[in-house]
Design an enzyme around this catalytic site. Sequence first.
Site, short mmCIF file in Angstrom:
data_model
loop_
_atom_site.label_atom_id
_atom_site.label_comp_id
_atom_site.label_asym_id
_atom_site.label_seq_id
_atom_site.Cartn_x
_atom_site.Cartn_y
_atom_site.Cartn_z
N GLU A 29 9.10 -7.49 -3.74
CA GLU A 29 9.25 -8.44 -2.89
C GLU A 29 10.17 -8.42 -1.53
O GLU A 29 11.12 -9.78 -1.69
CB GLU A 29 9.85 -9.59 -4.41
CG GLU A 29 8.25 -9.75 -4.98
CD GLU A 29 8.04 -11.37 -5.60
OE1 GLU A 29 7.64 -11.72 -5.03
OE2 GLU A 29 7.08 -10.76 -6.08
N GLY A 30 9.51 -7.51 -1.84
CA GLY A 30 11.12 -7.44 0.14
C GLY A 30 12.69 -7.32 -0.71
O GLY A 30 13.11 -7.04 -1.36
N THR A 31 12.48 -5.56 0.14
CA THR A 31 13.82 -5.12 -0.45
C THR A 31 15.47 -5.68 0.11
O THR A 31 15.20 -6.73 0.69
CB THR A 31 14.31 -3.06 -0.22
OG1 THR A 31 13.80 -2.98 1.40
CG2 THR A 31 12.97 -2.44 0.29
N GLU A 90 0.59 -1.08 0.40
CA GLU A 90 -0.32 0.16 -0.72
C GLU A 90 0.37 1.36 0.19
O GLU A 90 2.32 1.16 0.19
CB GLU A 90 -1.18 0.08 1.28
CG GLU A 90 -1.90 -1.23 1.48
CD GLU A 90 -3.38 -1.36 2.84
OE1 GLU A 90 -2.47 -0.30 3.23
OE2 GLU A 90 -3.82 -1.95 2.98
N PRO A 91 -0.01 2.03 -0.51
CA PRO A 91 0.93 3.03 -0.27
C PRO A 91 1.95 3.93 1.00
O PRO A 91 3.26 4.29 0.91
CB PRO A 91 0.46 4.86 -0.12
CG PRO A 91 -0.93 4.16 -1.58
CD PRO A 91 -1.34 2.54 -0.85
N ILE A 135 0.40 -2.58 -7.75
CA ILE A 135 0.28 -3.99 -8.26
C ILE A 135 0.93 -3.51 -9.69
O ILE A 135 0.09 -3.27 -10.88
CB ILE A 135 -1.17 -3.32 -8.20
CG1 ILE A 135 -1.53 -3.72 -6.09
CG2 ILE A 135 -1.64 -5.35 -8.24
CD1 ILE A 135 -0.22 -4.49 -5.33
N GLN A 177 43.56 -7.48 -20.56
CA GLN A 177 43.60 -8.59 -19.39
C GLN A 177 42.45 -7.33 -18.04
O GLN A 177 41.64 -8.29 -17.49
CB GLN A 177 44.59 -8.67 -18.99
CG GLN A 177 44.72 -9.31 -17.53
CD GLN A 177 45.71 -9.98 -16.52
OE1 GLN A 177 46.44 -9.44 -16.58
NE2 GLN A 177 46.21 -10.65 -17.34
C1 LIG Z 1 7.63 -2.17 -10.27
C2 LIG Z 1 7.31 -2.60 -9.30
C3 LIG Z 1 6.10 -3.79 -8.82
C4 LIG Z 1 5.74 -3.88 -7.99
N1 LIG Z 1 4.82 -5.19 -7.86
C5 LIG Z 1 4.45 -5.25 -6.44
C6 LIG Z 1 3.02 -6.40 -6.53
O1 LIG Z 1 2.86 -6.86 -7.40
N2 LIG Z 1 2.30 -6.50 -5.59
C7 LIG Z 1 2.92 -5.59 -4.18
O2 LIG Z 1 1.82 -6.05 -2.91
N3 LIG Z 1 3.54 -5.32 -4.72
C8 LIG Z 1 4.52 -4.58 -5.13
N4 LIG Z 1 5.74 -4.09 -5.21
C9 LIG Z 1 6.09 -3.17 -3.99
C10 LIG Z 1 6.81 -4.07 -3.74
O3 LIG Z 1 7.29 -4.67 -2.89
C11 LIG Z 1 7.42 -2.49 -2.32
O4 LIG Z 1 7.42 -1.29 -2.98
C12 LIG Z 1 8.75 -3.11 -1.72
O5 LIG Z 1 8.19 -3.20 -0.72
C13 LIG Z 1 8.75 -1.39 -0.93
O6 LIG Z 1 8.16 -0.70 -0.31
P1 LIG Z 1 8.30 0.53 -0.58
O7 LIG Z 1 8.24 0.82 -1.81
O8 LIG Z 1 7.09 1.69 0.35
O9 LIG Z 1 9.49 1.60 0.12
P2 LIG Z 1 9.80 2.27 2.13
O10 LIG Z 1 9.15 0.55 2.71
O11 LIG Z 1 8.88 2.87 2.45
O12 LIG Z 1 11.14 1.95 2.01
C14 LIG Z 1 12.35 2.40 2.00
C15 LIG Z 1 13.70 2.28 1.78
O13 LIG Z 1 13.36 2.27 3.55
C16 LIG Z 1 14.62 0.88 3.63
N5 LIG Z 1 13.40 0.51 4.71
C17 LIG Z 1 11.76 0.28 5.09
N6 LIG Z 1 12.26 -0.38 6.17
C18 LIG Z 1 13.31 -1.36 6.70
C19 LIG Z 1 13.56 -1.45 7.91
N7 LIG Z 1 12.95 -2.25 8.54
N8 LIG Z 1 15.71 -1.22 7.78
C20 LIG Z 1 16.08 -1.52 6.83
N9 LIG Z 1 15.55 -0.41 5.84
C21 LIG Z 1 14.56 -0.27 5.64
C22 LIG Z 1 13.88 -0.36 2.09
O14 LIG Z 1 15.35 -1.27 2.38
C23 LIG Z 1 14.35 0.91 1.47
O15 LIG Z 1 15.73 0.59 1.05
C24 LIG Z 1 6.25 -3.25 -6.85
C25 LIG Z 1 7.02 -2.30 -7.08
C26 LIG Z 1 7.96 -1.43 -7.95
C27 LIG Z 1 8.40 -0.86 -8.29
#
Ligand SMILES: Cc1cc2nc3c(=O)[nH]c(=O)nc-3n(C[C@H](O)[C@H](O)[C@H](O)COP(=O)(O)OP(=O)(O)OC[C@H]3O[C@@H](n4cnc5c(N)ncnc54)[C@H](O)[C@@H]3O)c2cc1C
Lengths: 261, 378
Positions: free
Chosen positions: B364-366, B129-130, B159, B280
Amino acid sequence: MKVIVPVKRVPDTAGDKVIDADTKTMDRDAGETVLCPVNEFAIEEAVKLKEATGAEVTVLLIGPDGAQSTIRKALSYGLDGAIQVTDDAISGSDALGTARVIAAALADVEFDVVIFGNQSTDARTSLVPAAVAELLDLPSLTYARFMEIDGDAITVHREHEEGWDVVESTLPAVVSVVEAINEPRYPNFKGIMAAKSKPLDVKSLADLGVDAAAVGAGDAAATMYAFEPRPPKAAGTIVTDDGSGSAADDLADWMEEQKFI
Amino acid sequence: MDVPRLLPDDEAQALLDLVTTIGERELRPRAATDEAAGSFPRDVVAMLGASGLLGLPYPVEVGGGGQPYEVYLQALEELARAWATPALATSVHVLSCHALAGYGTPEQQERLLGPLLAGDRLGAYALSEPQAGSDVAAMTTRARRDGDEWILDGTKAWITHGGHADSYTTFARTSEDRTRGISCFVVPGNSPGLSFGAPESKMGLTASPTTTVNYDGVRIPADNLVGEVGQGMAIALDALDSGRLGIAAIATGVSQAALDAAVDYAHEREQFGKPIIRHQGLAFLLADMATRVGQSRATVLDAARRRDAGQDVSRAASIAKLTATDNAMAVTTDAVQVFGGYGYTREFPVERYMREVKVMQIFEGTNQIQRLVISRTL
Ligand SMILES: Cc1cc2nc3c(=O)[nH]c(=O)nc-3n(C[C@H](O)[C@H](O)[C@H](O)COP(=O)(O)OP(=O)(O)OC[C@H]3O[C@@H](n4cnc5c(N)ncnc54)[C@H](O)[C@@H]3O)c2cc1C
Ligand SMILES: Cc1cc2nc3c(=O)[nH]c(=O)nc-3n(C[C@H](O)[C@H](O)[C@H](O)COP(=O)(O)OP(=O)(O)OC[C@H]3O[C@@H](n4cnc5c(N)ncnc54)[C@H](O)[C@@H]3O)c2cc1C
């Protein structure tokens, strides 16, 4: 309806072909082998008949044990079963010898239509389908770019340089198809999995009542006396433009010389 | 160039051959144009479905291909080597099926899962979610029971397949309990009240649509709840363990494509009187790239084999995702380097590969979250 699709195992069309110096025939174990790509068009026609009429489709392959992967590939398009004729005596057969074995195998089973590819990508003689039809005394409808079966009547469009002829006959008949006839589908993964459980009937020449002396290298009507590897590519001709526009003339002259224009 | 693989049997080899052929003939030739146009290749995905490639890792009894992850992931890698977007579509689709395959009733599996595995319907996975990305438990999308129905309200973000999918595996809050208050639902794509934002304008994977999904009083049958009320978080995380392996395999495939392109170029391009691979300094860069690709594949396959053997793969899946996507970023960046100035242009695919894999370190989890998962198991 019963359909038979004879298929051939050929060297990978992308790879280099190797001729065995002793037997002067192609070394079929030298590289990757594949299902002859032209057969895919024949299989597609058979699959269409299967979808439209519930036809039972059997592949027929003349070839050694190792050719079973080719049979499985053919079956993976969803066909019903396979016949393999394998016998050491067949090795070295020319187009006519191969046609004799195929004809004997066909005489041993029931069918309404046999669908060949019009040529194999390794030898490209286009002789086998017509020879089989002749040996079995069946109508020969070769080079089909279109085929349609209605009851026991078959119509094909026979391709030639100026267009095509409409050819009709009754079934059973022997058809060979050209690549323009359709766009083959890909096998389905479930077809791949099902292929290994499809019946495979392996027969020898004795099973078919074929005299081993009538086939193979010894009986071949064609004899290979010598072969040469293709000469290495000669360096190309470079046409340079000196700014006067003479290059266009040079290029045109060269093309005329080479009979391109 | 074909990747030599270790596969369990002849059928797996035939499957990989099929995938390679489809990749070379149907995917690769279209990749650059469709990515530039930002058009989702729905027809290609349909063709993958018809070839039986959209249900590979699920049991034959429910309509899947019955393939182990060891084989499925290599097929996915091979698709990605030709074009990442259809590979991602396959992986997300498979992820969307996970809840039904693992937690659905036989009735749900027949009604909702069968058409997905047959490739007749396309799936999406709606978790983020946002305001709830890495912290999925912060989600606010809600589901409330009304007679024979559930009513969903809220907004999902990012999504994949938004607006294109026929089925949205949706996670929504059914109580205030942070983690045990989330449940899993299957929302048909044509449900009244379901709407989609404009596709995100992305850096890469531009042919893969990513949108917000709005649920405005969306009513679905009570029978579309998957698993128990409150089991959603567990289902989501379980699915992600497998989904991460999919992303890791895709990252490996794109890395392989970048390596192949770089090696070919390095043999052809001459500077200082010889092919650049014979300097090289550059040859060693290519060696490091090949090493990373091998490392990614080995790590992915190790996790896959553990999963196939029934081991808990949370840590192994995170290690694979972290390794393969970080390697992919490095390999594709180096591929641009090998191409010199040409690599920086859109005439060659390597800059696209670099843009495509960046997001694999994010979704799918950063990769920070992967480290969190790994460190928690230590
Ligand atoms: C092209 C694309 C396709 C996607 N497809 C899907 C989909 O099909 N379904 C779906 O549900 N989602 C989807 N996503 C969402 C994606 O899973 C999220 O973008 C991702 O989980 C990260 O969430 P966020 O973008 O809100 O980043 P945030 O959670 O705001 O993270 C921002 C930064 O903070 C870091 N961070 C956050 N918490 C911590 C912590 N505890 N410790 C250390 N660092 C932290 C993160 O690693 C990142 O570097 C998609 C995203 C993209 C860009
Ligand atoms: C956006 C942009 C703007 C530019 N602007 C200008 C400009 O204004 N003016 C201008 O003159 N040029 C300009 N250039 C060209 C730029 O300087 C060249 O791209 C750069 O010098 C590299 O040359 P190349 O692209 O031919 O790569 P190559 O020389 O072909 O190199 C390819 C790869 O081989 C490696 N390599 C080459 N030789 C060796 C060696 N001996 N040992 C080890 N590795 C080696 C390189 O490091 C590189 O990784 C520009 C390029 C770009 C992309």
